[in-house]
Design an enzyme around this catalytic site. Sequence first.
Site, PDB file in Angstrom:
ATOM      1  N   HIS A  89     132.132   7.805  55.661  1.00 41.59           N
ATOM      2  CA  HIS A  89     132.731   8.179  56.919  1.00 41.59           C
ATOM      3  C   HIS A  89     134.256   8.253  57.058  1.00 41.59           C
ATOM      4  O   HIS A  89     134.916   7.878  58.357  1.00 41.59           O
ATOM      5  CB  HIS A  89     132.078   7.464  57.978  1.00 41.59           C
ATOM      6  CG  HIS A  89     130.741   7.542  58.187  1.00 41.59           C
ATOM      7  ND1 HIS A  89     129.876   8.527  59.092  1.00 41.59           N
ATOM      8  CD2 HIS A  89     129.694   6.781  57.403  1.00 41.59           C
ATOM      9  CE1 HIS A  89     128.624   8.506  58.846  1.00 41.59           C
ATOM     10  NE2 HIS A  89     128.299   7.407  58.083  1.00 41.59           N
ATOM     11  N   ASN A 162     124.219   8.772  63.620  1.00 41.42           N
ATOM     12  CA  ASN A 162     124.327  10.213  63.020  1.00 41.42           C
ATOM     13  C   ASN A 162     123.916  11.181  63.649  1.00 41.42           C
ATOM     14  O   ASN A 162     123.188  10.925  64.597  1.00 41.42           O
ATOM     15  CB  ASN A 162     123.791  10.254  61.601  1.00 41.42           C
ATOM     16  CG  ASN A 162     124.562   9.209  60.530  1.00 41.42           C
ATOM     17  OD1 ASN A 162     125.551   8.802  60.656  1.00 41.42           O
ATOM     18  ND2 ASN A 162     123.932   9.022  59.481  1.00 41.42           N
ATOM     19  N   TYR A 376     128.703  -4.321  57.889  1.00 35.13           N
ATOM     20  CA  TYR A 376     129.843  -3.713  58.900  1.00 35.13           C
ATOM     21  C   TYR A 376     130.841  -4.911  59.172  1.00 35.13           C
ATOM     22  O   TYR A 376     132.074  -4.503  59.066  1.00 35.13           O
ATOM     23  CB  TYR A 376     129.204  -3.122  60.042  1.00 35.13           C
ATOM     24  CG  TYR A 376     128.745  -1.606  59.825  1.00 35.13           C
ATOM     25  CD1 TYR A 376     127.319  -1.860  59.372  1.00 35.13           C
ATOM     26  CD2 TYR A 376     129.242  -0.563  60.275  1.00 35.13           C
ATOM     27  CE1 TYR A 376     126.663  -0.449  58.725  1.00 35.13           C
ATOM     28  CE2 TYR A 376     128.493   0.496  60.007  1.00 35.13           C
ATOM     29  CZ  TYR A 376     127.313   0.717  59.269  1.00 35.13           C
ATOM     30  OH  TYR A 376     126.641   1.956  59.083  1.00 35.13           O
TER      31      TYR A 376
HETATM   32 FE1  HDE Z   1     126.881   3.121  57.800  1.00 34.72          FE
HETATM   33  N1  HDE Z   1     128.642   2.464  57.030  1.00 34.72           N
HETATM   34  N2  HDE Z   1     125.835   2.366  56.287  1.00 34.72           N
HETATM   35  N3  HDE Z   1     125.175   4.153  58.244  1.00 34.72           N
HETATM   36  N4  HDE Z   1     127.975   4.229  58.932  1.00 34.72           N
HETATM   37  C1  HDE Z   1     129.858   2.314  57.317  1.00 34.72           C
HETATM   38  O1  HDE Z   1     131.332   0.920  58.026  1.00 34.72           O
HETATM   39  C2  HDE Z   1     126.136   1.229  55.610  1.00 34.72           C
HETATM   40  C3  HDE Z   1     124.040   4.062  57.812  1.00 34.72           C
HETATM   41  C4  HDE Z   1     127.562   4.984  59.828  1.00 34.72           C
HETATM   42  O2  HDE Z   1     133.302   6.064  62.715  1.00 34.72           O
HETATM   43  C5  HDE Z   1     130.930   1.490  56.915  1.00 34.72           C
HETATM   44  O3  HDE Z   1     133.302   0.882  59.100  1.00 34.72           O
HETATM   45  C6  HDE Z   1     125.116   0.423  54.916  1.00 34.72           C
HETATM   46  C7  HDE Z   1     123.235   4.668  58.570  1.00 34.72           C
HETATM   47  C8  HDE Z   1     128.759   5.577  60.859  1.00 34.72           C
HETATM   48  O4  HDE Z   1     133.677   4.002  61.936  1.00 34.72           O
HETATM   49  C9  HDE Z   1     129.982   0.546  56.137  1.00 34.72           C
HETATM   50  C10 HDE Z   1     124.024   1.239  55.301  1.00 34.72           C
HETATM   51  C11 HDE Z   1     123.664   5.363  59.465  1.00 34.72           C
HETATM   52  C12 HDE Z   1     129.687   5.068  60.011  1.00 34.72           C
HETATM   53  C13 HDE Z   1     128.790   1.169  56.375  1.00 34.72           C
HETATM   54  C14 HDE Z   1     124.491   2.196  56.147  1.00 34.72           C
HETATM   55  C15 HDE Z   1     125.196   4.755  59.342  1.00 34.72           C
HETATM   56  C16 HDE Z   1     129.383   4.395  59.098  1.00 34.72           C
HETATM   57  C17 HDE Z   1     131.993   2.144  56.242  1.00 34.72           C
HETATM   58  C18 HDE Z   1     122.988   1.013  54.590  1.00 34.72           C
HETATM   59  C19 HDE Z   1     123.319   6.149  60.710  1.00 34.72           C
HETATM   60  C20 HDE Z   1     131.212   5.448  60.599  1.00 34.72           C
HETATM   61  C21 HDE Z   1     133.123   1.897  57.270  1.00 34.72           C
HETATM   62  C22 HDE Z   1     122.045   0.219  55.051  1.00 34.72           C
HETATM   63  C23 HDE Z   1     122.440   5.473  61.611  1.00 34.72           C
HETATM   64  C24 HDE Z   1     131.674   4.648  61.576  1.00 34.72           C
HETATM   65  C25 HDE Z   1     132.860   1.178  58.114  1.00 34.72           C
HETATM   66  C26 HDE Z   1     132.943   4.805  62.270  1.00 34.72           C
HETATM   67  C27 HDE Z   1     130.380   3.388  58.301  1.00 34.72           C
HETATM   68  C28 HDE Z   1     127.411   0.794  55.752  1.00 34.72           C
HETATM   69  C29 HDE Z   1     123.651   3.424  56.464  1.00 34.72           C
HETATM   70  C30 HDE Z   1     126.090   5.453  60.273  1.00 34.72           C
HETATM   71  C31 HDE Z   1     130.618   0.363  54.603  1.00 34.72           C
HETATM   72  C32 HDE Z   1     125.218  -0.724  54.118  1.00 34.72           C
HETATM   73  C33 HDE Z   1     121.656   4.690  58.272  1.00 34.72           C
HETATM   74  C34 HDE Z   1     128.589   6.674  61.774  1.00 34.72           C
HETATM   75  O5  HDE Z   1     130.118  -0.619  56.623  1.00 34.72           O
END
Ligand code: HDE
Length: 707
Positions: A89, A162, A376
């Site tokens: 993202h 999402n 996060y």
């Molecule tokens: Fe994320 N995800 N994610 N994700 N995600 C990040 O956090 C992570 C997942 C989502 O506009 C990171 O600040 C893991 C699902 C959005 O700043 C990080 C897993 C969904 C955003 C991270 C998931 C998301 C992130 C990268 C697996 C939808 C952007 C930078 C379990 C429900 C937020 C940050 C923004 C961002 C980890 C799966 C949505 C690395 C470990 C499922 C919208 O922490």
Amino acid sequence: MAKTRKSARVPSNTPVVQDQNLARGEGGELHQIASGKTPVLTTAQGGPVSDDQNSLKIGPRGPTLVEDFHFREKIFHFDHERIPERVVHARGYAAHGYFENYKSLAKHTRADLFQRAGEKTPAFVRFSTVAGSKGSVDLARDVRGFAVKLYTREGNWDIVGNNIPVFFIQDAIKFPDLIHAVKEEPDCAFPQAQSAHDNFWDFISLTPESMHMVMWVMSDRAIPRSFRFMEGFGVHTFRLVNAKNESTFVKFHWKPKLGLQSVVWNEAVKINGADPDFHRRDLWTAIKTGNFPEWELQLQLFDQDFADAFDFDILDATKIIPEEVLSPVPVGRLVLDRMPDNFFAETEQVAFMTQNVPPGIDFSNDPLLQGRNFSYLDTQLKRLGSPNFTHIPINAPKCPFAHFQQDGHMAMRNPVGRANYQPNSFGEGPRESPQRGFTPFADAQNGAKRRLRAESFADHYSQARQFFISQTEGEQAHIAAALTFELSKVKIPAIRERMVSHLLNIDETLARKVADKLGLLKMPKPADAAVPTRQDLQPSPALSIVENGPERFEGRKLGVLVSDGLDAGILKALRGALDKAGATYEIVSPKVTGVKASDGSWVEADQMIDGGPSVLYDAVALLPAAEAMSDLLIESSARDFVADAFAHCKFIGYVEAALPLFEKAGILPDQFDEGCIALTSAKLSKSFVDGLSELRVWSREPKVKLP
Ligand code: HDE
């Protein structure tokens, strides 16, 4: 001998960048240029600067001196301007706004923001793509992040969702593998912001649980027209917990007021070239012109018995509960009405965290959510570099807060007073509150400690099929085309075959179509399925974009191709009708300055034809005058304007003089359909705009055979 040059001070003729804080700061008068209000440039330490154009040297051409503290500070700060981009993202865009609650939800939750009708909670929302880096294009085929930060009176609540309600994987431990696979390949470092490559499809084809999500990502959901026309989903099952400590399961849905709309793939590819910031510009322009985008928050609420009745697990993030099975309840609206003052300070530094929940909202045991709750916080420390990232204004709560956390890099707000611990005998500082504080829902847990995937997570194909059969014929064709395109970029034949073997478990016609278009020599066997695909799941119309499209042209844009001598009456009628519809338009002309209309008036242009191809517009009107036609006909961009608008199934309003342009674009009179509308009078121009509510002429699509 080196030439001697006269020493010259470059005059300071560039505008002074105003640092508002500085101007407002102590000693303001000291830092004002005597003649006016322009503040004096200073170092970060506040020292006034005499010359910002020349570094300190010995002699006019001599070596630069280390003594030049202003130069050193300026370059030092510049060298450190970048922070690590988000691992996923990275490319995002955000806006401020508010959430307004419709009525009390006290029956289900004690969360303060849901207690009173009309309660407004400040919000910050960041939209993003997942795979590309910060500088990648907006119209990549990708999932869109829809992350909402609500600054409630009981702390920040982040719904980090999402635009697709399911996910690729069921357990967070697979996330690094998924992301490694989709990002650019590590040896060659390409492709950027694309899933169309071997590594991604290799991983996917070996991960049957991803099939439901793959159907969504191959659909037009992954190429939205703008953030304003897409849904948002919390994805996981969460809990609402009321004052009596009773829990209700909940799934969060954001429904755009403008309806759903996407572009077509061929259009997306061209938009990326014409305007890689298409989604950013769209949100910026909408908000800056007072067209505030709005979503309704709807909740799917259910209890344990309801959950137990499904043969899939509500803790499995690869599943949905169809809206026809459980209607979402509207509970409030989210309005975005202000752009950030500074992209870096707000959009880049905002830190969303799934574990940010106020009392009354709680987690479920979804293993993906549990993993995210760990990830996060960790990621924010890495990115923002200090445990004090909550001191950054965009991340700070807007409610009163008090704790004993202190020191660390960039500490802005240490606790005051003597006691920095508790209990203390000075009666100083905050104390915990069992009544007001967050109390996790007391969900009893038992079982052996093991690394297991529950059997209730084993059906990987039934809902993938349900999604596919819920699409209109045209949307199904887009899915087949997207799969074919993506797999055509895969070099290893075994990966293509493996994917087709999964598609056979989803829909045989789809599998055969993709196999045929790829030119597979022989059909593989269906993939082994842990659970056979259910054939009895009913189509869910809520899953189709076309079935949930907008009802009006509101919030959309007409591209108006003009030339000198255009019919002023028709343009006036069009403009009036567009204003009335709440739509916008851009004048696209051979020269960017504009054109002279038939009545002698000057019409200012917004774009030159080259810079304003029809892919940037939802529909087009062709208003050139006959006398300009010879010039226009030799402009390939004018021809493409018409050819693309037709191929992308757009409505085309035209004056008679424009007919040769159609011919030049290879569109013959017998191909004209109900989407090609002659604008022979002002009245017809108005009804043309009324008719635009349908957006696209999908019946044209099989004839134009879009790639
Ligand atoms: Fe994320 N995800 N994610 N994700 N995600 C990040 O956090 C992570 C997942 C989502 O506009 C990171 O600040 C893991 C699902 C959005 O700043 C990080 C897993 C969904 C955003 C991270 C998931 C998301 C992130 C990268 C697996 C939808 C952007 C930078 C379990 C429900 C937020 C940050 C923004 C961002 C980890 C799966 C949505 C690395 C470990 C499922 C919208 O922490």
